[in-house]
Scaffold this motif. Structure first.
Motif, PDB file in Angstrom:
ATOM      1  N   LEU A 281      31.017 -44.400  44.586  1.00 52.77           N
ATOM      2  CA  LEU A 281      30.157 -43.485  45.329  1.00 52.77           C
ATOM      3  C   LEU A 281      29.010 -44.293  45.919  1.00 52.77           C
ATOM      4  CD1 LEU A 281      29.578 -40.475  46.006  1.00 52.77           C
ATOM      5  CD2 LEU A 281      28.232 -40.373  43.899  1.00 52.77           C
ATOM      6  N   SER A 282      28.904 -44.292  47.254  1.00 56.09           N
ATOM      7  CA  SER A 282      27.936 -45.154  47.928  1.00 56.09           C
ATOM      8  C   SER A 282      26.943 -44.348  48.739  1.00 56.09           C
ATOM      9  CB  SER A 282      28.659 -46.150  48.855  1.00 56.09           C
ATOM     10  OG  SER A 282      29.544 -46.964  48.116  1.00 56.09           O
ATOM     11  N   SER A 283      25.756 -44.920  48.920  1.00 61.14           N
ATOM     12  CA  SER A 283      24.708 -44.275  49.703  1.00 61.14           C
ATOM     13  C   SER A 283      24.880 -44.625  51.176  1.00 61.14           C
ATOM     14  CB  SER A 283      23.338 -44.747  49.210  1.00 61.14           C
ATOM     15  OG  SER A 283      23.152 -46.117  49.520  1.00 61.14           O
ATOM     16  N   PHE A 289      25.888 -46.294  44.298  1.00 61.19           N
ATOM     17  CA  PHE A 289      24.867 -45.717  43.435  1.00 61.19           C
ATOM     18  C   PHE A 289      24.989 -46.301  42.025  1.00 61.19           C
ATOM     19  CE2 PHE A 289      25.346 -42.249  46.577  1.00 61.19           C
ATOM     20  CZ  PHE A 289      24.024 -42.052  46.919  1.00 61.19           C
ATOM     21  N   HIS A 290      23.867 -46.362  41.330  1.00 63.35           N
ATOM     22  CA  HIS A 290      23.836 -46.797  39.936  1.00 63.35           C
ATOM     23  C   HIS A 290      23.491 -45.609  39.047  1.00 63.35           C
ATOM     24  CE1 HIS A 290      23.901 -51.239  40.646  1.00 63.35           C
ATOM     25  NE2 HIS A 290      23.448 -50.858  41.823  1.00 63.35           N
ATOM     26  N   HIS A 309      20.864 -43.401  41.204  1.00 61.37           N
ATOM     27  CA  HIS A 309      19.829 -43.836  42.141  1.00 61.37           C
ATOM     28  C   HIS A 309      20.367 -44.879  43.102  1.00 61.37           C
ATOM     29  CE1 HIS A 309      19.489 -47.214  39.223  1.00 61.37           C
ATOM     30  NE2 HIS A 309      19.062 -47.913  40.266  1.00 61.37           N
ATOM     31  N   ASP A 310      19.668 -44.988  44.222  1.00 64.86           N
ATOM     32  CA  ASP A 310      19.841 -46.128  45.116  1.00 64.86           C
ATOM     33  C   ASP A 310      18.451 -46.572  45.545  1.00 64.86           C
ATOM     34  OD1 ASP A 310      19.004 -44.286  46.979  1.00 64.86           O
ATOM     35  OD2 ASP A 310      20.581 -44.693  48.429  1.00 64.86           O
ATOM     36  N   LYS A 311      18.370 -47.715  46.201  1.00 66.44           N
ATOM     37  CA  LYS A 311      17.058 -48.186  46.637  1.00 66.44           C
ATOM     38  C   LYS A 311      17.171 -48.984  47.923  1.00 66.44           C
ATOM     39  CE  LYS A 311      17.238 -51.858  43.121  1.00 66.44           C
ATOM     40  NZ  LYS A 311      16.590 -52.349  41.892  1.00 66.44           N
ATOM     41  N   PRO A 343      21.089 -33.955  47.502  1.00 67.55           N
ATOM     42  CA  PRO A 343      20.320 -34.841  48.393  1.00 67.55           C
ATOM     43  C   PRO A 343      19.431 -35.761  47.560  1.00 67.55           C
ATOM     44  CG  PRO A 343      20.164 -32.525  49.093  1.00 67.55           C
ATOM     45  CD  PRO A 343      20.794 -32.527  47.727  1.00 67.55           C
ATOM     46  N   GLY A 344      18.962 -36.830  48.158  1.00 66.63           N
ATOM     47  CA  GLY A 344      18.043 -37.727  47.467  1.00 66.63           C
ATOM     48  C   GLY A 344      16.689 -37.071  47.261  1.00 66.63           C
ATOM     49  N   PHE A 345      16.049 -37.393  46.143  1.00 65.32           N
ATOM     50  CA  PHE A 345      14.747 -36.801  45.859  1.00 65.32           C
ATOM     51  C   PHE A 345      13.861 -37.787  45.118  1.00 65.32           C
ATOM     52  CE2 PHE A 345      17.172 -36.023  42.000  1.00 65.32           C
ATOM     53  CZ  PHE A 345      16.244 -36.189  40.979  1.00 65.32           C
TER      54      PHE A 345
END
Length: 401
Positions: A281-283, A289-290, A309-311, A343-345
């Motif tokens: 699963l990728s951003s 993602f980790h 999370h991703d960064k 969604p990202g938060f």
């Protein structure tokens, strides 16, 4: 694309409706001014949740400007998630750097033996902090890498200890409560035999432990005994522990775009073939993602809930960059198919602004009494915690479908 089986969606819709009704009728006062520490939570509900620039005026700041970022662009349900979230609170607020806190609910009998108000057990990381890079006022470094603390329901520390028997490079402990009340932890440490130029030169370790009252005359004081045996995996970190009904332990290694990469902790146990890079699963950055936490089982949904999370890389940040978190729901049974990703938060900054700190690393997730509690590290220097209704988390988690 992620999959959500029809039966899972129907089950989730029914569960959300029932849980939302329960929160509205029985638990809504916990998020109003009339109860549960009212005034702070009322301020949280009234806070403007629009997107603002980092350059706007804030209250007294804990961090330099480099320690803040804009909130993500408005996503479906994000403002509702924020409106029902308690104000982020500092944990372990003192002169020593303490961050990436893990959190579990103590077994009731053990809690009672430790202190009349004991409820949570928490861990705090001290080593390799970035306080000097981000904080307005630097914090000193602890001699030991880890603190274990007993907290009450309001996250007040009742007692703490610092285990001596750990490698100095220990990182990011995740506490785990096993079936029957046994306690365990996982952590990452530098692999002395690994190539120092390789990015993942870590080993991830699992270890059981016990805590017990130290003195009958000192409520809350306790001693900690580590099991002599441990299980370690080379080249891994940020793994999530899961326990099956037969008490077999499994680990979530990578979130996958179709199904999770879950393996048995025992080398002899059954495991599916590891996922290859294209199956992760990728951003939007194309990077996978980790995982962050030990997934929490939600049997009524037929699902596990976890946080990933991703960064975005920023050169000035020592260990990466701007971090966003995501809720993930996946099937409770093999092959652990992905149901939803939110969604990202990020969480509103501790100084009360509508920015976020640039590093918010969720290390603990507890679900109880219709509420989700998330503990997280702030800028690799401080520890914080927030509460939110589980119904709101699930609604937000499914809003991307």
């Amino acid at each position: 694309m992620w999959r959500c089986p029809v039966h899972s969606r129907a089950m989730l819709a029914i569960f959300l409706a029932a849980l939302s009704a329960a929160v509205a009728s029985d638990a809504s006062e916990a998020y109003s001014a009339e109860s549960c520490g009212g005034q702070m939570l009322l301020q949280r509900q009234k806070r403007d949740v629009g997107i603002r620039s980092v350059s706007e005026a804030r209250g007294p700041s804990l961090y330099l400007d480099a320690g803040y970022m804009d909130m993500p662009q408005e996503a479906d349900g994000y403002s509702r998630l924020l409106a029902n979230m308690s104000i982020p609170e500092l944990l372990f607020d003192g002169s020593v750097a303490a961050y990436n806190p893990s959190l579990i609910i103590l077994p009731p009998r053990l809690a009672e033996s430790l202190h009349p108000d004991a409820y949570y057990l928490a861990s705090f990381r001290h080593g390799a902090n970035q306080c000097r890079n981000f904080r307005e006022v630097n914090k000193r470094r602890s001699r030991l890498p880890l603190t274990i603390a007993v907290l009450d329901r309001n996250f007040t520390t009742l007692s703490s200890t610092q285990p001596e028997r750990f490698d100095d490079e220990i990182q990011d402990v995740r506490l785990f409560r096993r079936r029957g009340g046994k306690l365990a932890m996982s952590y990452a440490t530098k692999d002395d035999d690994a190539d120092p130029d390789v990015e993942n030169n870590f080993e991830w370790c699992f270890r059981e432990f016990e805590i017990s009252p130290k003195s009958a005359g000192t409520p809350g004081s306790f001693k900690m005994s580590l099991a002599s045996n441990r299980t370690c995996l080379n080249g891994e970190k940020n793994l999530g522990l899961m326990e099956k009904e037969n008490s077999e332990l499994e680990i979530l290694v990578w979130p996958g775009s179709e199904q999770m990469d879950v393996r048995s902790l025992s080398p002899e146990g059954p495991s599916a073939a590891p996922l290859n890079f294209s199956q992760l699963l990728s951003s939007v950055t194309g990077k996978p993602f980790h995982n962050n936490v030990n997934p929490v089982a939600l049997p009524g949904l037929g699902a596990y809930l976890t946080v990933v999370h991703d960064k975005k890389y920023i050169a000035e940040v020592k260990h990466g960059g701007a971090m966003l978190n995501y809720f993930v729901l996946f099937d409770i049974d093999p092959p652990y198919r992905l149901q939803h990703i939110s969604p990202g938060f990020c969480f509103p900054a501790l100084d009360g602004s509508t920015t976020c700190e640039i590093i918010q690393f969720v290390a603990g997730l507890v679900v109880a009494d219709g509420e989700a509690v998330l503990s997280y590290g702030v800028n690799d220097c401080d520890a914080a915690v927030v509460r939110m209704p589980l119904a709101g988390v699930l609604s937000f988690a499914t809003s991307n479908s």
